[in-house]
Design an enzyme around this catalytic site. Structure first.
Site, mmCIF file in Angstrom:
data_model
loop_
_atom_site.group_PDB
_atom_site.id
_atom_site.type_symbol
_atom_site.label_atom_id
_atom_site.label_comp_id
_atom_site.label_asym_id
_atom_site.label_seq_id
_atom_site.Cartn_x
_atom_site.Cartn_y
_atom_site.Cartn_z
ATOM 1 N N GLY A 239 -47.693 25.629 7.679
ATOM 2 C CA GLY A 239 -47.615 24.605 8.718
ATOM 3 C C GLY A 239 -48.729 23.594 8.764
ATOM 4 N NE ARG A 278 -45.232 19.126 6.063
ATOM 5 C CZ ARG A 278 -44.043 18.537 6.133
ATOM 6 N NH1 ARG A 278 -43.854 17.390 5.537
ATOM 7 N NH2 ARG A 278 -43.062 19.095 6.797
ATOM 8 N NE ARG A 314 -41.219 14.964 4.417
ATOM 9 C CZ ARG A 314 -42.039 14.224 5.134
ATOM 10 N NH1 ARG A 314 -42.424 13.043 4.705
ATOM 11 N NH2 ARG A 314 -42.520 14.673 6.266
ATOM 12 C CE1 TYR A 318 -37.222 17.295 8.589
ATOM 13 C CE2 TYR A 318 -37.912 16.362 6.493
ATOM 14 C CZ TYR A 318 -37.345 17.383 7.212
ATOM 15 O OH TYR A 318 -36.908 18.505 6.564
ATOM 16 C CB CYS A 346 -22.649 2.865 0.923
ATOM 17 S SG CYS A 346 -22.528 1.946 -0.605
#
Ligand SMILES: *Cc1c(COP(=O)(O)O)cnc(C)c1O
Length: 421
Positions: A239, A278, A314, A318, A346
């Protein structure tokens, strides 16, 4: 920190020119830096030097087998969320005793597969999952090593789609039911409880939610000890955030994070597990794309590039921000212009940046979308029947195409017209 920098006027990944690489592999493509992956892993692991630690890189952030091998060679374990990811970890040569298995919906087949592989532990997320795992393990004549994932009902102050530790999120066992569930598990023949697990969300840039969550973890560990439940390890999840906007949003350094963890873990005498994803992979990767057209709309400029939302979802999923750098350094000296960077798909939601002040990119210019190494290639799709884009791993002056661009036959050749035609 990352190893993407200008040399001789051209953006390089370590010692490889991205201009040359684009000519050789074609655009768009993902490019990862070995040195950056290694550095991030080491900074994280070193923050806990002296403690008994297992860092289980969270595969779902970037699951290319070459990336897994790079981290595995440094001693990293892996956190997997499916049989497919477990197979990737094993294919990369990561030993089973360094693998943990997370996720709210493991199937019985996946449980059996992981038990046969002999993984280190399962992170169990519910009472019915615990019952199923008990049955599967008992049927195989083995004991599943289990940590219950506890949901502490804490707001990690991140985007709502990547919060996982609030009561309304689907993850984990409610904190106040955990103690009873551990007692139940202790009576199960196919289960051996050996740890506690928590993972409250992703892209967390504030230490306070971690501190609050870990204080609860510590309290639960104390209660379980009173109940005579032996804890081998505490898994603090992942996290930790990364700086998507350069120096404008600096997350805590792993050393600061480690202080919070070590405070909570003091005197528990447990092994410490972590699942960073991450913070290991994000800054170690970029997406390189070429400008197709610069289109003047009625009241704004659209820079149309050859990468799209199916390659990097992303921004639209997000509302994520990715820095965009020109591969040709001289562009940076020119006055910026406001533009939307959009792809060929599209969908109105197909963009990489909105209303962004960028150098005046022209047709055929190369653009690097920064901090795209995590939750980038792994979430890509073939929407609009677009080919998955290559992944390239750089090491010093060398590069390897670690996932080639498929051809159209691979993309559509598997589909069948029924024989009733
Ligand atoms: C996604 C996930 C992680 C990794 O999260 P990052 O924010 O990428 O560090 C760790 N643990 C579990 C259980 C996850 O689902």
């Amino acid at each position: 920190m990352h190893q993407f920098a200008y040399k001789g006027g051209v953006l390089h990944a370590e010692d490889v020119s991205l201009d040359a690489l684009a000519s050789e592999v074609g655009t768009p493509f993902y490019c990862y830096s070995t040195a950056t992956l290694e550095r991030h892993y080491k900074v994280f692991a070193d923050a806990f030097s002296g403690a008994d630690v297992l860092v289980c890189y969270s595969i779902k952030a970037n699951s290319n087998i070459a990336v897994l091998r790079t981290l595995g060679e440094l001693g990293s374990g892996m956190d997997v969320v499916s049989e497919g990811e477990l197979r990737r970890a094993r294919a990369a040569g990561v030993p089973p005793e360094r693998i943990v298995f997370s996720g709210v919906g493991k199937t019985r087949e996946e449980m059996a597969y992981a038990l046969n592989e002999g993984i280190y532990a399962f992170n169990v997320e519910s009472e019915p999952e615990l019952a199923a795992l008990n049955e599967v393990a008992h049927g195989l004549g083995v004991k599943a090593r289990v940590a219950l994932r506890v949901n502490p009902d804490i707001d990690p102050k991140t985007h709502r789609k990547i919060s996982t530790g609030k009561a309304e999120d689907k993850f984990g066992v409610p904190f106040d039911r955990a103690r009873a569930l551990y007692k139940e598990a202790a009576g199960m023949q196919g289960v051996e409880t050996c740890g506690i697990h928590m993972h409250i969300g992703s892209q967390i840039t504030d230490l306070k939610p971690f501190g609050d969550a870990f204080t609860l973890l510590r309290a639960l560990a104390g209660q379980l000890k009173e109940d005579g439940i032996k804890l081998e390890f505490i898994n603090f999840g992942g996290g930790l955030g990364v700086p998507y906007r350069g120096s404008n949003d600096v997350p805590p350094h792993p050393d600061e994070y480690a202080t919070v963890v070590l405070d909570a873990a003091e005197e528990l005498n447990c092994k410490l597990l972590f699942e960073p994803g991450r913070m290991i992979a994000a800054n170690a990767g970029i997406l390189v794309t070429r400008v197709l057209y610069v289109k003047e709309g009625a009241n704004k400029t659209f820079t149309v590039v050859d990468a799209a939302m199916n390659d990097l979802i992303r921004p639209t999923l997000y509302e994520a921000y990715h820095d965009i750098w020109p591969v040709r350094e001289s562009l940076r000296a020119e006055p910026p212009q406001k533009t939307d960077v959009v792809g060929p798909v599209c969908e109105t939601g197909d963009y990489l940046a909105l209303d962004r002040d960028l150098p005046p990119f022209g047709e055929a210019d190369l653009m690097a979308v920064m901090t795209a190494g995590a939750y980038g290639a792994v979430q890509s799709s073939t929407y609009n029947t677009r080919l998955l884009i290559p992944e390239v791993l750089v090491k010093g002056g060398h590069y390897a195409v670690v996932r080639p661009r498929p051809d159209y036959d691979e993309l559509i050749g598997g589909e069948k017209i029924p024989d009733w035609f």
